[in-house]
Motif scaffolding. Structure first.
Motif, PDB file in Angstrom:
ATOM      1  N   VAL A   7       0.844  -1.190   0.000  1.00  0.00           N
ATOM      2  CA  VAL A   7       0.000   0.000   0.000  1.00  0.00           C
ATOM      3  C   VAL A   7       0.881   1.243   0.000  1.00  0.00           C
ATOM      4  CG1 VAL A   7      -1.772   1.274   1.258  1.00  0.00           C
ATOM      5  CG2 VAL A   7      -1.820  -1.226   1.239  1.00  0.00           C
ATOM      6  N   LEU A   8       0.685   2.089  -0.979  1.00  0.00           N
ATOM      7  CA  LEU A   8       1.421   3.351  -1.053  1.00  0.00           C
ATOM      8  C   LEU A   8       0.523   4.443  -0.487  1.00  0.00           C
ATOM      9  CD1 LEU A   8       2.940   3.103  -4.657  1.00  0.00           C
ATOM     10  CD2 LEU A   8       3.650   2.022  -2.540  1.00  0.00           C
ATOM     11  N   PHE A  15      -2.142   1.628   8.853  1.00  0.00           N
ATOM     12  CA  PHE A  15      -2.124   0.196   8.567  1.00  0.00           C
ATOM     13  C   PHE A  15      -1.331  -0.553   9.633  1.00  0.00           C
ATOM     14  CE2 PHE A  15      -3.183   2.306   4.733  1.00  0.00           C
ATOM     15  CZ  PHE A  15      -4.091   1.467   4.107  1.00  0.00           C
ATOM     16  N   PRO A  16      -1.629  -1.798   9.963  1.00  0.00           N
ATOM     17  CA  PRO A  16      -2.740  -2.561   9.411  1.00  0.00           C
ATOM     18  C   PRO A  16      -4.105  -2.081   9.880  1.00  0.00           C
ATOM     19  CG  PRO A  16      -1.683  -3.826  11.141  1.00  0.00           C
ATOM     20  CD  PRO A  16      -0.854  -2.585  10.943  1.00  0.00           C
ATOM     21  N   GLY A  17      -4.175  -1.282  10.972  1.00  0.00           N
ATOM     22  CA  GLY A  17      -5.479  -0.791  11.418  1.00  0.00           C
ATOM     23  C   GLY A  17      -6.434  -1.947  11.607  1.00  0.00           C
ATOM     24  N   LEU A  35       1.369  -7.803   4.240  1.00  0.00           N
ATOM     25  CA  LEU A  35       1.004  -6.398   4.041  1.00  0.00           C
ATOM     26  C   LEU A  35       2.232  -5.536   4.287  1.00  0.00           C
ATOM     27  CD1 LEU A  35      -1.089  -4.105   3.692  1.00  0.00           C
ATOM     28  CD2 LEU A  35      -1.490  -4.239   6.159  1.00  0.00           C
ATOM     29  N   GLU A  36       2.494  -4.698   3.304  1.00  0.00           N
ATOM     30  CA  GLU A  36       3.653  -3.832   3.372  1.00  0.00           C
ATOM     31  C   GLU A  36       3.147  -2.438   3.038  1.00  0.00           C
ATOM     32  OE1 GLU A  36       7.779  -4.752   1.069  1.00  0.00           O
ATOM     33  OE2 GLU A  36       5.955  -4.675  -0.088  1.00  0.00           O
ATOM     34  N   GLN A 147      -8.453  -0.469   2.685  1.00  0.00           N
ATOM     35  CA  GLN A 147      -8.740  -1.432   3.757  1.00  0.00           C
ATOM     36  C   GLN A 147     -10.010  -2.218   3.460  1.00  0.00           C
ATOM     37  OE1 GLN A 147      -8.561   1.114   7.192  1.00  0.00           O
ATOM     38  NE2 GLN A 147      -6.331   1.015   7.284  1.00  0.00           N
ATOM     39  N   VAL A 148     -10.984  -1.551   2.896  1.00  0.00           N
ATOM     40  CA  VAL A 148     -12.222  -2.239   2.499  1.00  0.00           C
ATOM     41  C   VAL A 148     -11.896  -3.309   1.457  1.00  0.00           C
ATOM     42  CG1 VAL A 148     -14.370  -1.929   1.185  1.00  0.00           C
ATOM     43  CG2 VAL A 148     -13.824  -0.375   3.073  1.00  0.00           C
ATOM     44  N   LEU A 149     -11.150  -2.919   0.448  1.00  0.00           N
ATOM     45  CA  LEU A 149     -10.805  -3.864  -0.623  1.00  0.00           C
ATOM     46  C   LEU A 149     -10.025  -5.056  -0.060  1.00  0.00           C
ATOM     47  CD1 LEU A 149      -9.628  -3.113  -4.184  1.00  0.00           C
ATOM     48  CD2 LEU A 149      -8.156  -4.514  -2.750  1.00  0.00           C
ATOM     49  N   LEU A 150      -9.015  -4.768   0.764  1.00  0.00           N
ATOM     50  CA  LEU A 150      -8.189  -5.863   1.294  1.00  0.00           C
ATOM     51  C   LEU A 150      -8.983  -6.767   2.231  1.00  0.00           C
ATOM     52  CD1 LEU A 150      -4.805  -3.977   1.812  1.00  0.00           C
ATOM     53  CD2 LEU A 150      -5.292  -5.817   0.171  1.00  0.00           C
ATOM     54  N   ASP A 151      -9.861  -6.185   3.020  1.00  0.00           N
ATOM     55  CA  ASP A 151     -10.703  -7.010   3.909  1.00  0.00           C
ATOM     56  C   ASP A 151     -11.521  -7.998   3.086  1.00  0.00           C
ATOM     57  OD1 ASP A 151     -13.477  -7.522   5.221  1.00  0.00           O
ATOM     58  OD2 ASP A 151     -12.189  -6.948   6.885  1.00  0.00           O
ATOM     59  N   ALA A 152     -12.112  -7.491   2.009  1.00  0.00           N
ATOM     60  CA  ALA A 152     -12.954  -8.351   1.159  1.00  0.00           C
ATOM     61  C   ALA A 152     -12.131  -9.455   0.499  1.00  0.00           C
ATOM     62  CB  ALA A 152     -13.654  -7.497   0.095  1.00  0.00           C
TER      63      ALA A 152
END
Ligand code: SAH
Length: 231
Positions: A7-8, A15-17, A35-36, A147-152
């Motif tokens: 994630v830029l 993050f990671p939050g 996750l970086e 975060q929404v995208l990664l959670d999904a």
């Protein structure tokens, strides 16, 4: 490692939050995904390390600079990196469960989080950024959207969800919203559970659920029935 996210962002401390807790957090700890974050400002030059500047043509707000962002992208995702490069953006293609599923079987994603008015158009084109929206509203930055995208995505990775079957019955997975749920107590404030669900007749239960899902989708999201767009 099945899924590698980079994630830029100008706010790596976000993050990671929420992704550090619950299912996603456990999977992160277990090494199911990685996750970086990269601080975009680290790629700015000059005394003030500016990442943004005033919009060409005038107007309110600031725009993220193409040169700074490109350096950050090139460092995080050198040529040959098979991961898609996403830009969280309200102008993007709305995120669907179908796209989420595609991402989950891929090598990961490089995700650019915008801030201010957005990013210079030239870097979107030059670095082939795929703009992804999480809905028709404006956030102050791309971080919650990422975060929404990664959670999904992460909940679909093998081994992340305890009960693998539950993923397949979810809303959108079959182009329908999901049927209503009930659990004990059987009588709550005088409201009972639909009788069919306690009948033990699995064929009848499946039929009832299907009918409920169709009714709900018809009432609330007829667009799903018309286009099958979640497929
Ligand atoms: N001026 C822009 C909005 C910028 S909001 C416009 O009108 O289109 C600042 C940043 O928040 C964006 O660059 C983007 O990264 C993020 N963002 C805002 N809303 C979003 C949404 N619905 N989906 C994904 N990202 C969003």
């Amino acid at each position: 490692m099945s899924f590698h996210a980079t994630v830029l962002t100008l706010y790596p401390e976000m993050f990671p939050g929420p992704l550090g807790l619950s299912l996603a957090g456990k999977a992160l700890e277990a090494g199911t995904w990685a996750l970086e974050t990269a601080q975009i400002r680290d790629f700015a030059t000059g005394r003030h390390r500016n990442v943004d500047d005033t919009p060409a043509g005038g107007g309110a707000g600031m725009v993220m600079r193409a040169d700074v962002l490109a350096r950050a992208i090139d460092a995080a995702s050198p040529e040959g990196d098979p991961r898609p490069r996403l830009l969280m953006s309200p102008r993007g293609r709305p995120l669907t469960q179908a796209r989420v599923r595609e991402l989950a079987v891929g090598p990961g994603a490089v995700i650019v989080c915008g801030r201010f008015e957005g990013v210079d158009q030239r870097v979107i084109e030059a670095r082939g950024l795929e703009e992804v929206s999480i809905g028709d509203y404006i956030l102050s930055g791309g971080e919650p959207a990422a975060q929404v995208l990664l959670d999904a995505v992460v909940r679909l990775l093998p081994g992340v969800m305890g009960n693998e079957a539950s993923g397949e019955e979810e809303s959108f997975e079959n182009g329908l919203l999901e049927h209503p749920h009930y659990t004990r107590p059987a009588d709550w404030e005088g409201r009972t559970i639909p009788e069919v669900l306690t009948s033990g007749n699995h064929a009848m239960i499946a039929k009832w659920r299907r009918e409920q899902a169709e009714k709900l989708t018809h009432e609330r999201r007829p667009d799903l029935l018309a286009t099958g767009k979640t497929k």
